[in-house]
Each structure stands twice: as structure tokens, then as C-alpha cells.
Design a protein around this motif. Structure first.
Motif, PDB file in Angstrom:
ATOM      1  N   HIS A   5     -93.262 -54.612 -49.264  1.00 23.79           N
ATOM      2  CA  HIS A   5     -93.144 -55.807 -50.099  1.00 23.79           C
ATOM      3  C   HIS A   5     -93.962 -56.957 -49.532  1.00 23.79           C
ATOM      4  O   HIS A   5     -94.583 -57.713 -50.286  1.00 23.79           O
ATOM      5  CB  HIS A   5     -91.687 -56.238 -50.222  1.00 23.79           C
ATOM      6  CG  HIS A   5     -90.874 -55.319 -51.061  1.00 23.79           C
ATOM      7  ND1 HIS A   5     -89.538 -55.146 -50.856  1.00 23.79           N
ATOM      8  CD2 HIS A   5     -91.203 -54.505 -52.095  1.00 23.79           C
ATOM      9  CE1 HIS A   5     -89.074 -54.272 -51.729  1.00 23.79           C
ATOM     10  NE2 HIS A   5     -90.076 -53.873 -52.488  1.00 23.79           N
ATOM     11  N   LEU A  44     -95.557 -52.778 -59.237  1.00 24.14           N
ATOM     12  CA  LEU A  44     -94.790 -52.255 -60.367  1.00 24.14           C
ATOM     13  C   LEU A  44     -94.715 -50.730 -60.348  1.00 24.14           C
ATOM     14  O   LEU A  44     -93.794 -50.152 -60.922  1.00 24.14           O
ATOM     15  CB  LEU A  44     -95.398 -52.731 -61.688  1.00 24.14           C
ATOM     16  CG  LEU A  44     -95.158 -54.192 -62.030  1.00 24.14           C
ATOM     17  CD1 LEU A  44     -95.940 -54.578 -63.280  1.00 24.14           C
ATOM     18  CD2 LEU A  44     -93.685 -54.467 -62.228  1.00 24.14           C
ATOM     19  N   TRP A  47     -91.858 -49.955 -57.780  1.00 27.04           N
ATOM     20  CA  TRP A  47     -90.537 -50.484 -58.123  1.00 27.04           C
ATOM     21  C   TRP A  47     -89.612 -49.443 -58.758  1.00 27.04           C
ATOM     22  O   TRP A  47     -88.454 -49.327 -58.360  1.00 27.04           O
ATOM     23  CB  TRP A  47     -90.695 -51.708 -59.010  1.00 27.04           C
ATOM     24  CG  TRP A  47     -89.420 -52.337 -59.440  1.00 27.04           C
ATOM     25  CD1 TRP A  47     -88.361 -52.665 -58.642  1.00 27.04           C
ATOM     26  CD2 TRP A  47     -89.048 -52.685 -60.759  1.00 27.04           C
ATOM     27  NE1 TRP A  47     -87.369 -53.222 -59.387  1.00 27.04           N
ATOM     28  CE2 TRP A  47     -87.766 -53.240 -60.712  1.00 27.04           C
ATOM     29  CE3 TRP A  47     -89.670 -52.590 -61.985  1.00 27.04           C
ATOM     30  CZ2 TRP A  47     -87.100 -53.688 -61.828  1.00 27.04           C
ATOM     31  CZ3 TRP A  47     -89.017 -53.062 -63.097  1.00 27.04           C
ATOM     32  CH2 TRP A  47     -87.744 -53.585 -63.004  1.00 27.04           C
ATOM     33  N   GLU A  50     -88.295 -47.107 -56.018  1.00 28.35           N
ATOM     34  CA  GLU A  50     -87.293 -47.695 -55.128  1.00 28.35           C
ATOM     35  C   GLU A  50     -85.941 -47.860 -55.810  1.00 28.35           C
ATOM     36  O   GLU A  50     -84.903 -47.665 -55.196  1.00 28.35           O
ATOM     37  CB  GLU A  50     -87.777 -49.053 -54.627  1.00 28.35           C
ATOM     38  CG  GLU A  50     -88.919 -48.967 -53.658  1.00 28.35           C
ATOM     39  CD  GLU A  50     -89.411 -50.329 -53.265  1.00 28.35           C
ATOM     40  OE1 GLU A  50     -88.914 -51.334 -53.803  1.00 28.35           O
ATOM     41  OE2 GLU A  50     -90.306 -50.388 -52.403  1.00 28.35           O
ATOM     42  N   THR A  51     -85.948 -48.238 -57.088  1.00 29.95           N
ATOM     43  CA  THR A  51     -84.683 -48.462 -57.788  1.00 29.95           C
ATOM     44  C   THR A  51     -84.176 -47.225 -58.501  1.00 29.95           C
ATOM     45  O   THR A  51     -83.078 -47.247 -59.053  1.00 29.95           O
ATOM     46  CB  THR A  51     -84.836 -49.599 -58.803  1.00 29.95           C
ATOM     47  OG1 THR A  51     -85.850 -49.256 -59.742  1.00 29.95           O
ATOM     48  CG2 THR A  51     -85.170 -50.902 -58.113  1.00 29.95           C
TER      49      THR A  51
END
Length: 98
Positions: A5, A44, A47, A50-51
Motif C-alpha cells: 500500500h 485496484l 484490492w 486482499e478483500t
């Protein structure tokens, strides 16, 4: 904050600072915009991994499409301005003149 990040945020911040402070050539401004969109694309893309959400997997492809359109439009403007004004300096481009 992970190092991944931090690298995305620093790449985006450096690109936006480069766009804000080093605006002499149109090519440099387009390169800063392209690197901003590239860092957004990579962020993006990681993301949803990771989620673990598959619903937002279309967003990176949309960003990549807009990035390609921006690059094509920017290069067309670069060619047009270098043909009419002789250089790609941004201080030569005055929008108030016809």
C-alpha cells in the motif's frame, strides 16, 4: 499499512507532485497522468484479492480502458500541438487565442 500500500500511495503521490510542479512539456504531463492511472490500476487489481470480493473485479479493467483512451487522446493532442505551435511546451499553449 503494508509495504504494498505504501508503494502504491507513494507512486500516486509522486506522480501527482510531478504533474503539479514540472509542467514544462506536454509529454511530461502525459507521462505523469499515465503513471497515476497505472498506480490506480495496480491498486485496484490487488484490492479484490486482499478483500476476497469478486464483485469489484471489473473496476481494474474499466480503469485500464480509460487509461488507454487517455493515452490516445493525449498523443493526438501532442501531435496536433507540435504541428501547430512547433513544440510541446505548455507555456506556448494559450487557450484564449484562436
Amino acid at each position: 499499512m503494508s509495504t504494498l500500500h505504501l508503494s502504491f500511495y507513494s507512486a500516486f503521490t509522486l506522480s501527482s507532485l510531478g504533474l503539479a510542479f514540472h509542467r514544462t512539456h506536454l509529454v511530461a504531463a502525459l507521462l505523469c497522468l499515465e503513471s497515476m492511472l497505472l498506480s490506480m490500476y495496480i491498486a485496484l487489481s490487488t484490492w479484490p484479492v486482499e478483500t476476497q470480493m469478486t464483485s469489484s473485479a471489473l473496476l481494474p479493467m474499466l480503469t485500464l480502458t480509460f487509461s488507454a483512451c487517455e493515452a490516445g487522446t493525449g498523443l493526438a493532442l501532442l501531435v496536433a500541438s507540435s504541428r501547430t505551435h512547433g513544440s510541446d511546451h505548455l507555456h506556448n499553449l494559450n487557450l484564449l487565442q484562436c
